[in-house]
Design an enzyme around this catalytic site. Structure first.
Site, PDB file in Angstrom:
ATOM      1  N   CYS A  35       0.843  -1.194   0.000  1.00 28.41           N
ATOM      2  CA  CYS A  35       0.000   0.000   0.000  1.00 28.41           C
ATOM      3  C   CYS A  35       0.880   1.246   0.000  1.00 28.41           C
ATOM      4  O   CYS A  35       1.978   1.249   0.537  1.00 28.41           O
ATOM      5  CB  CYS A  35      -0.937   0.095   1.206  1.00 28.41           C
ATOM      6  SG  CYS A  35      -1.999  -1.324   1.405  1.00 28.41           S
ATOM      7  N   ARG A  77       3.184   0.364  -5.362  1.00 30.29           N
ATOM      8  CA  ARG A  77       3.098  -0.348  -4.086  1.00 30.29           C
ATOM      9  C   ARG A  77       1.820  -1.166  -3.955  1.00 30.29           C
ATOM     10  O   ARG A  77       1.653  -1.925  -2.991  1.00 30.29           O
ATOM     11  CB  ARG A  77       3.173   0.637  -2.919  1.00 30.29           C
ATOM     12  CG  ARG A  77       4.440   1.453  -2.892  1.00 30.29           C
ATOM     13  CD  ARG A  77       4.421   2.426  -1.749  1.00 30.29           C
ATOM     14  NE  ARG A  77       4.517   1.761  -0.479  1.00 30.29           N
ATOM     15  CZ  ARG A  77       5.648   1.422   0.128  1.00 30.29           C
ATOM     16  NH1 ARG A  77       6.791   1.724  -0.440  1.00 30.29           N
ATOM     17  NH2 ARG A  77       5.647   0.810   1.276  1.00 30.29           N
ATOM     18  N   TRP A 100      -2.815  -2.512  -1.679  1.00 30.31           N
ATOM     19  CA  TRP A 100      -2.529  -3.896  -2.069  1.00 30.31           C
ATOM     20  C   TRP A 100      -3.196  -4.750  -0.991  1.00 30.31           C
ATOM     21  O   TRP A 100      -2.797  -4.718   0.166  1.00 30.31           O
ATOM     22  CB  TRP A 100      -1.028  -4.145  -2.102  1.00 30.31           C
ATOM     23  CG  TRP A 100      -0.668  -5.483  -2.674  1.00 30.31           C
ATOM     24  CD1 TRP A 100      -0.576  -5.825  -3.985  1.00 30.31           C
ATOM     25  CD2 TRP A 100      -0.339  -6.676  -1.936  1.00 30.31           C
ATOM     26  NE1 TRP A 100      -0.218  -7.147  -4.122  1.00 30.31           N
ATOM     27  CE2 TRP A 100      -0.066  -7.696  -2.883  1.00 30.31           C
ATOM     28  CE3 TRP A 100      -0.256  -6.982  -0.587  1.00 30.31           C
ATOM     29  CZ2 TRP A 100       0.285  -8.984  -2.517  1.00 30.31           C
ATOM     30  CZ3 TRP A 100       0.093  -8.283  -0.221  1.00 30.31           C
ATOM     31  CH2 TRP A 100       0.359  -9.266  -1.185  1.00 30.31           C
ATOM     32  N   ASN A 123      -0.769   1.468   5.985  1.00 28.83           N
ATOM     33  CA  ASN A 123       0.042   0.502   5.243  1.00 28.83           C
ATOM     34  C   ASN A 123       0.655  -0.427   6.271  1.00 28.83           C
ATOM     35  O   ASN A 123       1.356   0.046   7.176  1.00 28.83           O
ATOM     36  CB  ASN A 123       1.140   1.240   4.462  1.00 28.83           C
ATOM     37  CG  ASN A 123       2.192   0.296   3.911  1.00 28.83           C
ATOM     38  OD1 ASN A 123       1.895  -0.852   3.594  1.00 28.83           O
ATOM     39  ND2 ASN A 123       3.417   0.764   3.796  1.00 28.83           N
ATOM     40  N   GLY A 124       0.392  -1.714   6.161  1.00 25.48           N
ATOM     41  CA  GLY A 124       0.944  -2.669   7.129  1.00 25.48           C
ATOM     42  C   GLY A 124      -0.113  -3.681   7.515  1.00 25.48           C
ATOM     43  O   GLY A 124      -1.129  -3.832   6.830  1.00 25.48           O
ATOM     44  N   GLU A 158      16.337 -15.870 -13.243  1.00 28.00           N
ATOM     45  CA  GLU A 158      15.850 -14.494 -13.318  1.00 28.00           C
ATOM     46  C   GLU A 158      15.023 -14.285 -14.596  1.00 28.00           C
ATOM     47  O   GLU A 158      13.980 -13.631 -14.572  1.00 28.00           O
ATOM     48  CB  GLU A 158      17.047 -13.528 -13.244  1.00 28.00           C
ATOM     49  CG  GLU A 158      16.745 -12.058 -13.372  1.00 28.00           C
ATOM     50  CD  GLU A 158      15.738 -11.515 -12.351  1.00 28.00           C
ATOM     51  OE1 GLU A 158      15.390 -12.210 -11.396  1.00 28.00           O
ATOM     52  OE2 GLU A 158      15.274 -10.378 -12.557  1.00 28.00           O
ATOM     53  N   LYS A 172      11.071 -13.158 -14.663  1.00 28.18           N
ATOM     54  CA  LYS A 172      10.589 -11.967 -15.384  1.00 28.18           C
ATOM     55  C   LYS A 172       9.416 -12.319 -16.284  1.00 28.18           C
ATOM     56  O   LYS A 172       8.428 -11.598 -16.341  1.00 28.18           O
ATOM     57  CB  LYS A 172      11.700 -11.355 -16.266  1.00 28.18           C
ATOM     58  CG  LYS A 172      12.795 -10.582 -15.597  1.00 28.18           C
ATOM     59  CD  LYS A 172      12.378  -9.291 -14.965  1.00 28.18           C
ATOM     60  CE  LYS A 172      11.928  -9.510 -13.559  1.00 28.18           C
ATOM     61  NZ  LYS A 172      12.923  -9.402 -12.515  1.00 28.18           N
ATOM     62  N   GLU A 199       6.191 -13.088 -14.176  1.00 24.75           N
ATOM     63  CA  GLU A 199       5.502 -12.017 -13.447  1.00 24.75           C
ATOM     64  C   GLU A 199       4.860 -10.977 -14.345  1.00 24.75           C
ATOM     65  O   GLU A 199       3.855 -10.392 -13.963  1.00 24.75           O
ATOM     66  CB  GLU A 199       6.397 -11.380 -12.381  1.00 24.75           C
ATOM     67  CG  GLU A 199       7.590 -10.637 -12.860  1.00 24.75           C
ATOM     68  CD  GLU A 199       8.418 -10.064 -11.701  1.00 24.75           C
ATOM     69  OE1 GLU A 199       7.889  -9.816 -10.620  1.00 24.75           O
ATOM     70  OE2 GLU A 199       9.618  -9.856 -11.926  1.00 24.75           O
ATOM     71  N   HIS A 232      17.130 -34.834 -15.541  1.00 22.99           N
ATOM     72  CA  HIS A 232      16.626 -35.531 -14.348  1.00 22.99           C
ATOM     73  C   HIS A 232      15.130 -35.316 -14.148  1.00 22.99           C
ATOM     74  O   HIS A 232      14.616 -35.546 -13.061  1.00 22.99           O
ATOM     75  CB  HIS A 232      17.404 -35.074 -13.111  1.00 22.99           C
ATOM     76  CG  HIS A 232      18.862 -35.394 -13.192  1.00 22.99           C
ATOM     77  ND1 HIS A 232      19.345 -36.668 -13.114  1.00 22.99           N
ATOM     78  CD2 HIS A 232      19.938 -34.594 -13.402  1.00 22.99           C
ATOM     79  CE1 HIS A 232      20.660 -36.654 -13.248  1.00 22.99           C
ATOM     80  NE2 HIS A 232      21.045 -35.401 -13.431  1.00 22.99           N
ATOM     81  N   LYS A 253       5.462  -3.644  -5.621  1.00 27.35           N
ATOM     82  CA  LYS A 253       6.909  -3.443  -5.668  1.00 27.35           C
ATOM     83  C   LYS A 253       7.584  -3.749  -4.332  1.00 27.35           C
ATOM     84  O   LYS A 253       8.622  -4.390  -4.299  1.00 27.35           O
ATOM     85  CB  LYS A 253       7.169  -1.984  -6.071  1.00 27.35           C
ATOM     86  CG  LYS A 253       8.623  -1.660  -6.319  1.00 27.35           C
ATOM     87  CD  LYS A 253       9.075  -2.190  -7.642  1.00 27.35           C
ATOM     88  CE  LYS A 253      10.533  -1.931  -7.916  1.00 27.35           C
ATOM     89  NZ  LYS A 253      11.041  -2.922  -8.897  1.00 27.35           N
TER      90      LYS A 253
HETATM   91  O1  M6R Z   1      12.741  -5.001  -2.749  1.00 26.48           O
HETATM   92  P1  M6R Z   1      13.321  -6.377  -2.735  1.00 26.48           P
HETATM   93  O2  M6R Z   1      14.519  -6.497  -3.603  1.00 26.48           O
HETATM   94  O3  M6R Z   1      13.594  -6.888  -1.350  1.00 26.48           O
HETATM   95  O4  M6R Z   1      12.185  -7.283  -3.335  1.00 26.48           O
HETATM   96  C1  M6R Z   1      12.324  -8.665  -3.434  1.00 26.48           C
HETATM   97  C2  M6R Z   1      11.289  -9.259  -4.366  1.00 26.48           C
HETATM   98  O5  M6R Z   1       9.995  -8.991  -3.888  1.00 26.48           O
HETATM   99  C3  M6R Z   1      11.422  -8.714  -5.771  1.00 26.48           C
HETATM  100  O6  M6R Z   1      12.693  -8.907  -6.299  1.00 26.48           O
HETATM  101  C4  M6R Z   1      10.380  -9.364  -6.699  1.00 26.48           C
HETATM  102  O7  M6R Z   1      10.688 -10.711  -6.886  1.00 26.48           O
HETATM  103  C5  M6R Z   1      10.306  -8.605  -8.018  1.00 26.48           C
HETATM  104  N1  M6R Z   1       8.945  -8.453  -8.423  1.00 26.48           N
HETATM  105  C6  M6R Z   1      11.054  -9.272  -9.108  1.00 26.48           C
HETATM  106  O8  M6R Z   1      10.944  -8.608 -10.315  1.00 26.48           O
END
Ligand code: M6R
Length: 612
Positions: free
Chosen positions: A2, A27, A73, A99-100, A485, A489, A492, A508, A607
């Site tokens: 949030c 956020r 969120w 937020n929290g 990675e 990407k 997501e 395997h 984020k």
């Molecule tokens: O802010 P952070 O690097 O701690 O966040 C960690 C993950 O939440 C973050 O890398 C997430 O996996 C991203 N959406 C990846 O693109």
């Protein structure tokens, strides 16, 4: 998660709050709401994005120079109009944004229900604003006192702002666990979850500390007290962020802008830390703990998501160059098991946002067991930077796209510098090799620039595979974290299922998935296990899988068997992740765009993951 924002001063609050919400939308974007104080609190909220809120309030009179706003969120309660913030107290005199997570909200709610309270939402946040008003009325105390008492009952995390009809010259804010920044202007205050809504009005900011309450009164100085009623002196810091960093600057999405920023962000992460000519690598932020690192029996790297992937590259680098054993842990797992932390262990926490709840909790656990904790964070002043013993900023600049791109390469850059520095001091790299590596590292931004030119080829490949249901990503050694990675990407932002695997592990199990429908992205650069990867490619081909290979410029062997190749400049094996990641970022971006996905704000994500 949030985003929260508030304003009190002489300007119209509405445009400041709406602009602030747009900046904080990364956020969370399940719902949005705003409250402006006129002769009463005017409240508008809706399921959906900030643009839906703008639509809702069109034509309404929202004049006023004090207000609060929220982008959500969802945690407690589904994303709908009722659960959107702000939430009102029973009398409608108080509005609160949060937020929290209030972990004990159910117990508090039960008590309040017994006392006749009626709740309109399923949120923990509404319980808090009811509790505050209940205390005010029953204990006959001021709003500030009621807030202090209420927060004393609360278990969990909060960043809150409260607007009060009966106190038209006052905003109250409080923080525990979730971030909150106050901007100090001339006779005005801005307050937000991060500095992005503030930067265009003032550079003077105060980061609230744990259990601090800010009293923002019109035409008065900022006053800070704690929940337990101690007065605190505000420590004013200067923001270094610039406004242009927060704009798309002609790019259709922040993610694309951030991918293209990588030559600069990698260079910025090296600036002042790498001088190949003089053979110097220095990381000033952690200099006081360098001895601990040099003598470490073991290094533990903790992080989540993309930051965990950067940590895995870090493991390979540190073990390779500095010969220190390294373990990489998912913070979310680490925090709930009983990890062994021995004397001489150093923990490195990697986080773009510096707010990730799992990473923060893992840090607390490691700290309680006596470990030295160092941080690699991107967001200046974020919570993790305040709880680590020391740390190094990545200098990638604000990353707004929810999918992490430039933060990843900046994290890998810092880990590379660290491994080189430790290897040099520990004498585990020969001087001549060390020098050679430093010179090569300096060329990386240029090579990233060159790699960005592969976008046209990637656009063609994306058109061909846009409807695939699954992808496999393969890499070995340093390219294994790159494969992970790349798969993350794609998942997501395009919502295509993808798995990253060590290339040789495929036989395997996952090889059973290969057929003519399966695109397999292989990072097959020309060093290390190149020949072995070539065999892995052949195994896929003989089962009719479609190979998209990332190869070194001038490659011959892979080109002969792959269906598509993307050439990247040659570099040292250990620096390949900094380059090979770029085409994978572009591939996922382009596929998501073709599929009509919201690249910057993928569904269900946010984020900063400030909840468990
Ligand atoms: O802010 P952070 O690097 O701690 O966040 C960690 C993950 O939440 C973050 O890398 C997430 O996996 C991203 N959406 C990846 O693109």
């Amino acid at each position: 998660m949030c985003g929260i924002v508030g304003y009190i001063g002489h300007r119209q609050a509405f445009p400041i709050l709406i602009k602030g919400l747009h900046r904080l939308e990364y956020r969370g974007y399940d719902s949005a709401g705003i409250a402006i104080l006129q002769d009463k609190i005017k409240l508008y909220k809706t399921k959906g994005k900030v643009s839906d809120l703008e639509e809702l309030v069109k034509g309404e009179n929202l004049s006023g120079n004090i207000g609060i706003a929220h982008t959500r969120w969802a945690t407690h309660g589904e994303p709908n109009n009722e659960n959107a913030h702000p939430h009102l107290s029973p009398s409608g005199d108080l509005a609160l944004i949060h937020n929290g997570i209030i972990e004990n909200y159910a117990i508090l709610k039960k008590e309040l229900l017994k006392r006749g309270h009626v709740f309109l939402s399923d949120t923990d946040s509404e319980v808090l604003v009811h509790l505050i008003e209940d205390i005010m009325i029953n204990d006959k105390v001021t709003l500030v006192e009621a807030l202090q008492i209420a927060l004393g009952y609360v278990i969990g995390a909060y960043a809150i702002i409260i607007l009060s009809r009966n106190n038209p010259d006052l905003l109250l804010a409080a923080k525990k666990g979730s971030p909150l920044v106050i901007g100090i202007g001339k006779d005005e205050f801005f307050i937000a979850s991060d500095a992005t809504p503030i930067v265009e009005y003032t550079k003077d900011v105060v980061y609230l500390k744990e259990e601090e309450i800010a009293i923002l009164e019109r035409n008065k100085d900022l006053k800070l007290i704690t929940v337990s009623n101690q007065e605190k002196r505000p420590y004013i810091e200067q923001l270094e962020m610039s406004l242009s960093e927060l704009e798309k600057e002609g790019f259709p999405y922040f993610m694309l802008k951030e991918i293209y920023e990588q030559p600069r962000s990698i260079r910025d992460s090296m600036r002042g830390r790498l001088n190949a000519e003089k053979g110097i690598v220095s990381l000033g932020g952690i200099i006081d703990y360098e001895k601990n690192l040099v003598n470490a029996k073991r290094i533990l790297i903790i992080g989540c998501g993309t930051s965990w992937h950067a940590g895995l590259v870090g493991k390979y680098l540190l073990e390779d160059l500095a010969r220190i054993p390294v373990e990489v842990e998912y913070a979310s797992e680490f925090r709930y098991r009983n990890p062994v932390i021995c004397e001489g262990d150093v923990v490195i926490a990697v986080s773009q946002s510096g707010e990730t709840a799992d990473t923060s909790a893992a840090i607390e656990l490691a700290k309680s067991k006596g470990a030295i904790i160092l941080g690699i964070c991107n967001v200046v002043g974020s919570s993790i930077t305040r709880v680590t013993h020391a740390g190094t900023y990545t200098h990638a600049g604000p990353e707004i796209g929810v999918a992490s791109t430039k933060a990843f390469t900046a994290q890998v850059t810092i880990l590379t510098l660290l491994a080189l520095r430790l290897g040099y001091i520990r004498g585990t790299i020969q001087e001549s090799r060390y020098r050679q590596l430093l010179f090569e590292l300096e060329t990386i931004p240029e090579k990233v620039e060159q790699t960005l030119k592969t976008f046209d080829i990637i656009k063609n490949i994306s058109n061909i595979f846009k409807d695939s249901k699954n992808f496999i990503y393969l890499g070995r050694g340093y390219n294994f974290p790159v494969a992970l990675e790349g798969a993350l990407k794609l998942k997501e932002i395009s919502y295509i299922h993808a798995e990253g695997y060590p290339a040789a592990e495929m036989k395997h199990g996952p090889i059973a998935l290969i057929d003519e429908e399966m695109p397999v992205v292989v990072i097959a650069t020309n060093k290390g296990t190149y020949q072995k990867v070539l065999s892995n490619i052949a195994e896929v081909k003989s089962r009719k899988g479609k190979i998209i290979a990332i190869v070194t410029e001038g490659d011959v062997a892979v080109k002969k068997i792959a269906d598509f190749v993307i050439e990247i400049p040659e570099t040292e094996e250990m620096f390949v992740p900094l380059i090979a990641t770029i085409p994978l970022q572009l591939l996922s971006y382009q596929i998501a765009v073709i599929r009509g996905c919201n690249v910057d704000q993928p569904r269900n994500l946010a984020k900063s993951v400030t909840v468990e």
